[in-house]
Design an enzyme around this catalytic site. Structure first.
Site, PDB file in Angstrom:
ATOM      1  N   SER A   1       0.821  -1.217   0.000  1.00  0.00           N
ATOM      2  CA  SER A   1       0.000   0.000   0.000  1.00  0.00           C
ATOM      3  C   SER A   1       0.852   1.262   0.000  1.00  0.00           C
ATOM      4  O   SER A   1       1.948   1.290   0.575  1.00  0.00           O
ATOM      5  CB  SER A   1      -0.865  -0.005   1.259  1.00  0.00           C
ATOM      6  OG  SER A   1      -1.472   1.246   1.446  1.00  0.00           O
TER       7      SER A   1
ATOM      8  N   LYS B   1       1.740  -3.036   6.515  1.00  0.00           N
ATOM      9  CA  LYS B   1       2.098  -3.320   5.115  1.00  0.00           C
ATOM     10  C   LYS B   1       3.611  -3.177   4.913  1.00  0.00           C
ATOM     11  O   LYS B   1       4.227  -3.951   4.186  1.00  0.00           O
ATOM     12  CB  LYS B   1       1.327  -2.389   4.171  1.00  0.00           C
ATOM     13  CG  LYS B   1      -0.171  -2.673   4.117  1.00  0.00           C
ATOM     14  CD  LYS B   1      -0.462  -3.968   3.370  1.00  0.00           C
ATOM     15  CE  LYS B   1      -1.940  -4.305   3.329  1.00  0.00           C
ATOM     16  NZ  LYS B   1      -2.237  -5.531   2.576  1.00  0.00           N
TER      17      LYS B   1
ATOM     18  N   TYR C   1      -2.130   0.649   9.887  1.00  0.00           N
ATOM     19  CA  TYR C   1      -2.348  -0.111   8.650  1.00  0.00           C
ATOM     20  C   TYR C   1      -1.097  -0.060   7.760  1.00  0.00           C
ATOM     21  O   TYR C   1      -0.566  -1.086   7.329  1.00  0.00           O
ATOM     22  CB  TYR C   1      -3.576   0.443   7.910  1.00  0.00           C
ATOM     23  CG  TYR C   1      -3.672  -0.011   6.484  1.00  0.00           C
ATOM     24  CD1 TYR C   1      -3.882  -1.348   6.177  1.00  0.00           C
ATOM     25  CD2 TYR C   1      -3.521   0.892   5.421  1.00  0.00           C
ATOM     26  CE1 TYR C   1      -3.955  -1.784   4.861  1.00  0.00           C
ATOM     27  CE2 TYR C   1      -3.590   0.472   4.109  1.00  0.00           C
ATOM     28  CZ  TYR C   1      -3.806  -0.872   3.837  1.00  0.00           C
ATOM     29  OH  TYR C   1      -3.862  -1.293   2.539  1.00  0.00           O
TER      30      TYR C   1
END
Ligand code: UDP
Length: 317
Positions: free
Chosen positions: A115, A143, A139
């Site tokens: 991402s 990643k 998040y």
């Protein structure tokens, strides 16, 4: 060639399954359907309704596969700020189990859904794959941890891997069995929320005091069909041990207000909206430099914002 698609019942994973099938691949899916929908699984696909955190379910799903497309994981910035432990567990620990079981079964090829959130608040835009990675939310941190894990796995055990750093994915694909669209409840993503906006329940614009030309966040949107095309090209590029990272976006940005305007033009009606406070964890501007994917994968997105908005609209009808 049989490909395990983890997260193959979700929005992006189910689109990958559909396109891989049309290209003649055999497919296995591993998905716990926590975000996805079992009714998207096409006939002829091997479906393991299981978790990345369950070693025997992961081993079962990998059986007979030659490569993995790894989409499964938690993917909401706001939720990750509230539940960082959940994000670490599913995304990082789950991928560790997947890589271990791939090694057990001598499966050496993986394409991973990374991402743009790995970069955090960029110092220079557009963002290159070599840009600094300082995620602004858990998040993105998960990643990035997985990207590092895959790099180490490639160095230690010779796997061949590609991490694809998605910017903002939008649009939808129409399969024979219906539209493969975002079906989140509650929906958090901008384009579906804009298209669902009503006078009684207008879409919220998260932050109007960002350091951008109109005060709203800027993102780089890429159509899900173009995105999966890049996955196929990345898969075909694998073979030699190593780990390559590619940005996937369009190379240009839209502010939140510009997305609302594009959706108003596509629908022929002014979309109602309400200016609201910033959302936790959001960087101001994310725009991809996609020259590496263009030159090394011979990939180029071909669907514009209008197509993304109108395909999303059709998928919601
Ligand atoms: N956004 C917004 N209203 C919404 C959903 C999103 O203003 O209802 C903004 C969000 O703050 C971000 C951009 O739209 O600046 C894209 O958000 P989205 O959740 O679609 O994707 P993300 O960038 O978080 O991956």
């Amino acid at each position: 060639m049989r490909v395990l698609v983890t997260g193959g019942t979700g929005y992006i994973g189910s689109t990958a399954v559909e396109i891989l099938l049309t290209q003649g691949f055999e497919i296995s899916i591993l998905d716990d359907c926590s975000m996805g929908h079992a009714d998207t699984v096409p006939a002829g696909v091997r479906f393991v309704n299981g978790s990345l955190l369950n070693v025997s379910e992961v081993a079962d799903a990998l059986t007979g596969c030659d490569a993995v497309m790894h989409f499964a994981g938690k993917s909401l910035v706001g939720e990750s700020v509230e539940k960082p432990d959940l994000y670490h567990s599913v995304n990082v620990d789950g991928t560790r189990i997947l890589l271990d079981q791939m090694r057990e079964q001598l499966i050496t090829k993986i394409v991973f859904s990374s991402s743009a959130a790995t970069y955090g608040e960029p110092k220079v835009v557009p963002i290159l794959e070599t840009s600094e990675t300082i995620p602004t939310n858990p998040y993105g941190a998960t990643k990035l941890a997985i990207d590092h894990m895959i790099t180490a796995e490639a160095a230690a055990h010779g796997i061949s891997a590609a991490s694809l750093r998605y910017f903002n994915v939008a649009g939808a694909l129409k399969a024979k069995r219906g539209w493969l669209a975002e079906r989140h409840n509650p929906e958090t993503h901008l384009i579906p929320n804009v298209l669902r906006s009503t006078t009684d329940n207008p879409v919220k614009i998260f932050g109007t005091d960002w350091p951008t030309h109109d005060g709203t966040c800027i993102r780089d949107y890429v159509h899900v069909i173009d995105l999966i095309d890049a996955h196929l090209k990345a898969l075909q590029s694998l073979g030699k041990p190593g780990h390559e990272i590619y940005n996937l976006g369009s190379g240009s940005g839209y502010s939140v207000r510009e997305v609302v305007a594009a959706a108003s033009a596509a629908t022929g009606q002014q979309i109602p909206f309400i200016d609201s406070p910033r959302r936790a964890g959001d960087p101001a501007v994310l725009i991809a430099d996609i020259s590496k994917a263009k030159s090394k994968l011979a990939w180029e997105p071909s669907r514009d914002m209008n197509t993304m908005v109108s395909d999303t609209l059709k998928s919601m009808a």
